[in-house]
Design a protein around this motif. Structure first.
Motif, mmCIF file in Angstrom:
data_model
loop_
_atom_site.group_PDB
_atom_site.id
_atom_site.type_symbol
_atom_site.label_atom_id
_atom_site.label_comp_id
_atom_site.label_asym_id
_atom_site.label_seq_id
_atom_site.Cartn_x
_atom_site.Cartn_y
_atom_site.Cartn_z
ATOM 1 N N PHE A 124 -3.952 -0.984 4.415
ATOM 2 C CA PHE A 124 -3.073 -0.010 3.781
ATOM 3 C C PHE A 124 -2.107 0.640 4.770
ATOM 4 N N VAL A 125 -2.437 0.673 6.054
ATOM 5 C CA VAL A 125 -1.440 1.077 7.045
ATOM 6 C C VAL A 125 -0.287 0.079 7.039
ATOM 7 N N CYS A 126 -0.605 -1.208 6.939
ATOM 8 C CA CYS A 126 0.440 -2.229 6.867
ATOM 9 C C CYS A 126 1.256 -2.105 5.584
ATOM 10 N N VAL A 127 0.586 -1.821 4.478
ATOM 11 C CA VAL A 127 1.278 -1.661 3.197
ATOM 12 C C VAL A 127 2.252 -0.486 3.250
ATOM 13 N N VAL A 128 1.792 0.651 3.744
ATOM 14 C CA VAL A 128 2.651 1.838 3.838
ATOM 15 C C VAL A 128 3.750 1.610 4.870
ATOM 16 N N VAL A 151 -0.103 -8.393 3.456
ATOM 17 C CA VAL A 151 -0.485 -9.768 3.761
ATOM 18 C C VAL A 151 0.096 -10.206 5.105
ATOM 19 N N TYR A 152 1.337 -9.848 5.382
ATOM 20 C CA TYR A 152 1.932 -10.206 6.668
ATOM 21 C C TYR A 152 1.229 -9.484 7.814
ATOM 22 N N GLY A 153 0.765 -8.270 7.562
ATOM 23 C CA GLY A 153 -0.030 -7.590 8.579
ATOM 24 C C GLY A 153 -1.330 -8.322 8.856
ATOM 25 N N VAL A 154 -1.968 -8.833 7.798
ATOM 26 C CA VAL A 154 -3.200 -9.609 7.950
ATOM 27 C C VAL A 154 -2.926 -10.888 8.730
ATOM 28 N N LEU A 155 -1.819 -11.555 8.442
ATOM 29 C CA LEU A 155 -1.444 -12.755 9.189
ATOM 30 C C LEU A 155 -1.257 -12.441 10.667
ATOM 31 N N LEU A 156 -0.606 -11.318 10.956
ATOM 32 C CA LEU A 156 -0.411 -10.895 12.341
ATOM 33 C C LEU A 156 -1.739 -10.676 13.035
ATOM 34 N N ALA A 157 -2.659 -10.000 12.367
ATOM 35 C CA ALA A 157 -3.981 -9.749 12.945
ATOM 36 C C ALA A 157 -4.720 -11.053 13.203
ATOM 37 N N PHE A 158 -4.626 -11.990 12.278
ATOM 38 C CA PHE A 158 -5.286 -13.280 12.449
ATOM 39 C C PHE A 158 -4.727 -14.013 13.660
ATOM 40 N N GLY A 159 -3.408 -14.000 13.808
ATOM 41 C CA GLY A 159 -2.788 -14.667 14.941
ATOM 42 C C GLY A 159 -3.179 -14.052 16.271
ATOM 43 N N ILE A 210 4.741 -5.123 12.185
ATOM 44 C CA ILE A 210 4.935 -4.166 13.284
ATOM 45 C C ILE A 210 3.882 -3.063 13.244
ATOM 46 N N PHE A 211 3.677 -2.487 12.074
ATOM 47 C CA PHE A 211 2.680 -1.420 11.960
ATOM 48 C C PHE A 211 1.274 -1.968 12.218
ATOM 49 N N GLY A 212 1.013 -3.186 11.779
ATOM 50 C CA GLY A 212 -0.273 -3.801 12.061
ATOM 51 C C GLY A 212 -0.483 -4.014 13.548
ATOM 52 N N PHE A 213 0.550 -4.476 14.231
ATOM 53 C CA PHE A 213 0.464 -4.691 15.677
ATOM 54 C C PHE A 213 0.194 -3.385 16.416
ATOM 55 N N TYR A 218 -3.503 0.229 19.291
ATOM 56 C CA TYR A 218 -4.154 1.537 19.412
ATOM 57 C C TYR A 218 -5.663 1.381 19.433
ATOM 58 N N TRP A 219 -6.199 0.622 18.497
ATOM 59 C CA TRP A 219 -7.646 0.407 18.446
ATOM 60 C C TRP A 219 -8.170 -0.256 19.720
ATOM 61 N N ARG A 220 -7.350 -1.087 20.340
ATOM 62 C CA ARG A 220 -7.783 -1.793 21.553
ATOM 63 C C ARG A 220 -7.573 -0.946 22.814
ATOM 64 N N GLY A 221 -7.071 0.265 22.628
ATOM 65 C CA GLY A 221 -6.861 1.144 23.771
ATOM 66 C C GLY A 221 -5.667 0.781 24.618
#
Length: 233
Positions: A124-128, A151-159, A210-213, A218-221
């Motif tokens: 939902f961060v990616c959606v917003v 969905v594009y955020g999910v693709l980015l995370a997968f990559g 971009i927001f997903g990245f 951030y989560w990875r520090g």
């Protein structure tokens, strides 16, 4: 305190339909059926069409009259909840089929790896983020719908998580996940700037990535602001 307790520990049991993915598929499917019902009963079920119309994303400052979700008429304008609700609506069957298939195919591994709470937040961060990015570049006051930003955020995370895993384009041509993500990003940027894909929210797709990245970093520090728990994979 053991320092290891500060690190995120993913769940151990793999699920083909983890909770968030399953509920997103169900909700998107139900609302798509509601759209079909609304389209078939435009003149007899004004309440349903009104509710769905208010769920689509409209730019601030849209005119009172213009193109709406189902027809030309009263434009509801922008409302804050639209930053999320637009992602549950789709234009046609191929649109929802593609989005839900990609969400399931790539999101299953991520939700199983991260856990449902973290995956839900990410989606939902990616959606917003996609909606906000789209509103910065939108030129026409028309409704925007679709889960593509998430969905594009999910693709980015997968990559990022599985960069060398082969993805078979059209089930025939293998390409590493990292190059697929890079290619999609370049393509969306080009088509967004050139305007060669009329009716497609290219900058929303980019915004989701971009927001997903940024959230993953951030989560990875990796950003100046540090999370309470550093995510490792």
């Amino acid at each position: 305190m053991n320092q290891q307790q500060d690190y995120y520990r993913p769940p151990q049991q793999f699920s083909v339909f983890p909770p968030v993915i399953k509920n997103l598929l169900v909700l998107n499917g139900l609302l798509f059926m509601a759209q079909l019902v609304a389209e078939a009963t435009l003149t007899t079920d004004a309440a349903l069409t009104t509710v769905l119309n208010y769920m689509a994303l409209y730019p601030p400052g849209a005119p009172d009259q213009g193109i709406t979700l189902f027809f030309q008429g009263d434009v509801p304008g922008f409302w804050p909840w639209q930053l999320i609700t637009y992602s549950f609506l789709h234009g046609n069957f191929p649109h929802i089929l593609f989005n839900m298939f990609i969400l399931w195919m790539f999101g299953v591994q991520i939700e199983n790896k991260w856990g449902s709470e973290r995956f839900l937040t990410f989606y939902f961060v990616c959606v917003v983020g996609a909606a906000l990015t789209h509103l910065l570049f939108i030129s026409n006051p028309v409704p925007t719908i679709g889960a593509s930003g998430g969905v594009y955020g999910v693709l980015l995370a997968f990559g990022m998580m599985f960069p060398n895993q082969p993805i078979y384009l059209y089930f025939l041509f293998p390409i590493k996940a990292k190059w697929l993500v890079v290619g999609l990003g370049v393509f969306e940027l080009y088509t967004g700037i050139s305007g060669t894909q009329a009716g497609v929210a290219n900058f929303a797709h980019l915004g989701g990535m971009i927001f997903g990245f940024l959230l993953i970093q951030y989560w990875r520090g990796k950003l100046p602001t540090q999370p309470k728990r550093v995510m490792r994979w």
